[in-house]
Design an enzyme around this catalytic site. Structure first.
Site, mmCIF file in Angstrom:
data_model
loop_
_atom_site.group_PDB
_atom_site.id
_atom_site.type_symbol
_atom_site.label_atom_id
_atom_site.label_comp_id
_atom_site.label_asym_id
_atom_site.label_seq_id
_atom_site.Cartn_x
_atom_site.Cartn_y
_atom_site.Cartn_z
ATOM 1 N N CYS A 1 39.361 48.101 44.267
ATOM 2 C CA CYS A 1 39.376 47.896 42.801
ATOM 3 C C CYS A 1 40.483 48.717 42.108
ATOM 4 C CB CYS A 1 38.064 48.255 42.192
ATOM 5 S SG CYS A 1 37.626 50.095 42.213
ATOM 6 N N ARG B 1 33.601 49.996 41.061
ATOM 7 C CA ARG B 1 33.392 48.758 41.617
ATOM 8 C C ARG B 1 33.329 48.769 43.109
ATOM 9 N NH1 ARG B 1 37.109 44.721 38.718
ATOM 10 N NH2 ARG B 1 38.331 46.626 38.671
ATOM 11 N N ASP C 1 34.609 44.922 35.403
ATOM 12 C CA ASP C 1 35.002 46.587 35.563
ATOM 13 C C ASP C 1 33.956 47.324 34.615
ATOM 14 O OD1 ASP C 1 35.679 49.176 36.068
ATOM 15 O OD2 ASP C 1 37.619 48.748 36.023
#
Length: 152
Positions: A8, A14, A122
């Site tokens: 990420c 994440r 996110d």
């Protein structure tokens, strides 16, 4: 051995969540010795711990994890891993830049494994760690199913 790295932006929300979800799924299937699972970021502040929201969500869902800090995706990771999994389209584009392209077709968007052509939101911006967790489970379950079907 199947080697997977989740990626990420900063490697604090994440991608570590996906890393630990996938490790949990693999452990439940008794396949730990068959997998190497890591995570990294395209633009991390190297050494930053996993976000509190990610830790809280993993605890809430009884997903084991170990303390870790953010790591930068390196060009050499392309050769080390079989699957380089981005959480969103920007990550995938950054991963291709970092790795010098994707000549072996090893870079993927996580939700594509679940036949959903979309990003994992996110939680650094949405604050919705629960929704991110659900997406990680859906994507990781589909990825594991694909890998196991491919090995048969």
């Amino acid at each position: 051995m199947t080697k997977i790295i989740f990626v990420c932006f900063g490697n604090i929300c994440r991608s570590p969540m996906a890393e630990f979800v996938m490790k949990h799924l693999v452990a439940r299937a008794g396949l730990e010795k068959d997998f190497l699972i890591k995570s990294a970021g395209c633009h991390p502040s190297v050494g930053t711990p996993v976000s509190e929201g990610t830790v809280d969500e993993l605890i809430k869902n009884n997903v084991p994890f170990t303390p870790r800090t953010s790591k930068l995706l390196d060009k050499s990771d392309y050769k080390k891993f079989d699957y380089l999994i981005g959480m969103d389209r920007y990550n995938v584009a950054d991963m291709k830049d970092i790795c010098g392209g994707d000549p072996d077709n090893k870079i993927f968007l996580l939700m594509n494994f679940a036949n959903e052509n979309r990003d994992v939101a996110d939680p650094y911006y949405t604050y919705d760690y629960e929704e991110t967790y659900k997406d990680c489970v859906i994507g990781c379950e589909a990825l594991l199913k694909k890998i196991l079907a491919h090995e048969k």
